[in-house]
Design an enzyme around this catalytic site. Structure first.
Site, PDB file in Angstrom:
ATOM      1  N   ASP A   6      80.674  51.450  29.177  1.00 31.44           N
ATOM      2  CA  ASP A   6      81.188  51.698  27.827  1.00 31.44           C
ATOM      3  C   ASP A   6      80.087  51.566  26.787  1.00 31.44           C
ATOM      4  O   ASP A   6      79.963  52.399  25.888  1.00 31.44           O
ATOM      5  CB  ASP A   6      82.274  50.664  27.485  1.00 31.44           C
ATOM      6  CG  ASP A   6      83.633  51.004  28.073  1.00 31.44           C
ATOM      7  OD1 ASP A   6      83.939  52.192  28.226  1.00 31.44           O
ATOM      8  OD2 ASP A   6      84.396  50.070  28.370  1.00 31.44           O
ATOM      9  N   LEU A   7      79.309  50.496  26.902  1.00 32.14           N
ATOM     10  CA  LEU A   7      78.273  50.243  25.892  1.00 32.14           C
ATOM     11  C   LEU A   7      77.170  51.293  25.954  1.00 32.14           C
ATOM     12  O   LEU A   7      76.642  51.726  24.922  1.00 32.14           O
ATOM     13  CB  LEU A   7      77.697  48.838  26.062  1.00 32.14           C
ATOM     14  CG  LEU A   7      78.670  47.690  25.756  1.00 32.14           C
ATOM     15  CD1 LEU A   7      78.091  46.353  26.211  1.00 32.14           C
ATOM     16  CD2 LEU A   7      79.014  47.635  24.262  1.00 32.14           C
TER      17      LEU A   7
END
Lengths: 397, 397
Positions: free
Chosen positions: A161-162
């Protein structure tokens, strides 16, 4: 916050980590970010961790410095408003709504031809996926954790996600840069599954797997060079890494084990100046280093390691890191203590440090709907009469 | 490769993952990337994983599509060349060389006032750090792994490096965008330590830790909602996640456990429509779901889950992922099979998918020094006489 992107306005209709963190990076570089949410909050509004008063630390962490408008996205009129918003400002829209739904790029670009849409997806074909499920499908949990236990170990950091959020910010800015010359709008799709498999490909792991077999689980050892966790005399645990020659010779000097290592080199006929040999012979090397570290206290090791330029850290909890390592929070210009709905606490601005630009403290996340009327007036140009009607109809809040 | 950034030239003097992956993202969006290395290769030239012929899959993965020039960076004349290169092209320089060394921004900006330097660092104060040591210092390994074993578990994915590379690409493009209007060059510093602590801050974890205590180790459970690994009747392991209401109700429908869950809700007096309650009561919920999954085969579960929109994946190794999941590699337009020094294998281009732009296959990494003369002529404008002298002096190769 820096003003590098001041004057740029982007719109976010999204939830969870990847897309909101993408827009957060823009906000913390000075762009105006308008986020729209379902009235009462989207699916991430109450996500853990939360404050005692119920505010989501997660939501307010990922939405710092954004403006918020709340719409009823379940009704056709609310969706029309969402489409008008998505195509407003500078025509840069960040979303994780379904590719073929009411916020499809096709529908939006009909309203604004030069719109750039950045769409974060799970699988690239639209199937649902999250960081944890992509990770499982990709094999990372099978090579994480102690080798004596074959069960999968999930990572707890939502790394994909990051990465997707940061890479998405790059891709959106690249498309905006191109648009300045070409005038061309477009949709950029970014699937977690693609970010993840491309990352492993960039690291050489797909070639490795195809050429030989799946990488074995090596526990806390660093793959391909020297590194692992060791315990000091008092029982503190350290992570030590020696990838470069300088890190390796610095470590041997600091621990005064050069002669033992030379003897091992003579016995085995290899040179540990080759990082790969350090990995292949890690059992013997680990034993020598473990003995040397177990004979010393942390304070002794700490000064020797730092003097010799060794790459190391003590294992500590996040609470200890915040309390005891001033470089992380208390003495870090990235952080300022500001008030949020969930309380007052040290809050990160942009992770980059730019010496010659003024850094303003980060701004807190809005309450959901805090800027509804302001946005309806300033961005969509609605009259107070129209805004009153939308409120009365429960379409905005 | 896409041509979004065509015409832009950036220079890289760097090693390992973060800075090279930053420049890789530029290359795969069409920019020209000139990488300079020590003659014979820098400290990452032989990094594992490697091919049987000795080529580093890692190096060639992270340096795809770049141009390579080899210099002797240990000698003053070689360093002068490096500084001339760093300030050439469009004045965008990506590096992880020491901030105060011969490639300091101060020295470089004396040669080119509008230079933008992106410098990846370990700790922000210049102390050495790598992905693994930052992770240890930050507490992530203490909340990774099975709760019955308190020892730290390192992640095996260099997540902070990859995030830094992607965020660095965003920050560099943001500075370049600003420069177009202001004419202003600058140095943007990005420390792994700052990327890491800011990321945890954005996720709300610093506020959480300060308000209560360190997050406990919860093994393979998803924090704050419902999710963990389960075994099917044949013993396959699945990762299942239910964060949104739709994922939760889809899961209950697919497993036909709605009545058992309703009974548990009646007994406990809570509603599992609240994601946090699903986490607090995970022991009871996990037992119900585990029983239902243990009674079914993977094929049965697979069709039911996909029909109900459940967010799940089977755990599999990377080798299995590449062989069996066409969405990852074999049917994925992100990948093309191309030749590298280490062999021919499926290779990722840009992870983004842009429907209306032609995607060219990724280009392989160069051999180190493959473009030395070309760069000396085209970029630095040296004469063949000068180039001959540099070769004779062993300053370039």
């Amino acid at each position: 916050m820096y003003d590098l992107l001041k004057g740029l306005t982007i719109v976010e209709g999204a939830a969870f980590i990847a897309a909101p963190s993408c827009a957060l990076h823009f906000a913390q570089m000075g762009a105006t970010v308008i986020r729209f949410d379902q009235i009462g909050g989207g699916p991430d509004a109450r996500r853990w961790p939360r404050a005692e008063n119920g505010a989501s630390y997660y939501w307010e962490g990922l939405n710092k410095g954004k403006k918020s408008i709340a719409l009823d996205l379940t009704r056709p009129e609310g969706r029309v408003l969402a489409r008008r918003l998505a195509t407003s400002g500078d025509g840069l829209f960040v979303t994780n709504f379904p590719a073929e739904g009411f916020l499809s790029h096709e529908r939006l670009s009909a309203l604004r031809l030069d719109l750039v849409t950045l769409r974060i997806m799970g699988w690239a074909d639209g199937a649902p996926a999250g960081d944890y499920t992509i990770n499982a499908a990709l094999g990372v949990p099978l090579i994480t954790g102690h080798p004596d236990d074959p069960s999968p170990v999930n990572h707890v950091l939502p790394a994909w996600d990051l990465i997707a959020g940061a890479y998405g910010a790059f891709a959106l800015l690249a498309a905006e840069r191109d648009r300045r010359e070409s005038g061309q709008g477009r949709e950029v799709r970014l699937a977690l599954s693609d970010i993840a498999i491309a990352s492993l490909g960039h690291l050489g792991q797909i070639a490795e797997t195809l050429a030989s077999e799946d990488r074995p689980r090596v526990g806390n050892d660093l793959f391909g060079a020297f590194g692992r966790d060791f315990a000091t005399r008092e029982g503190h645990r350290l992570m030590l890494v020696a990838i470069t020659s300088r890190q390796w010779t610095g470590l041997l000097d600091a621990l005064d084990v050069g002669e033992q290592i030379a003897a091992l080199e003579a016995r085995t006929g290899v040179s540990f100046r080759e990082e790969g040999q350090r990995f292949l012979h890690r059992a013997e090397l680990n034993a020598i280093v473990a003995n040397a570290i177990a004979a010393r206290d942390l304070s002794d090791l700490s000064s020797k390691f730092d003097k010799a330029g060794v790459c190391w850290s003590r294992y500590q909890s996040l609470g200890e890191a915040v309390a005891n390592e001033p470089r992380f929070v208390s003495a870090n210009p990235v952080f300022s203590t500001i008030d949020h709905p969930g309380g007052s606490y040290p809050t990160p601005g942009a992770a980059a440090q730019i010496a010659d630009l003024a850094r303003r403290p980060p701004e807190p996340a809005p309450r959901i709907g805090a800027h509804t009327d302001e946005i309806l007036i300033d961005v969509l140009g609605l009259s107070s009469h129209e805004i009153g009607r939308l409120h009365d109809a429960g379409l905005v809040q």
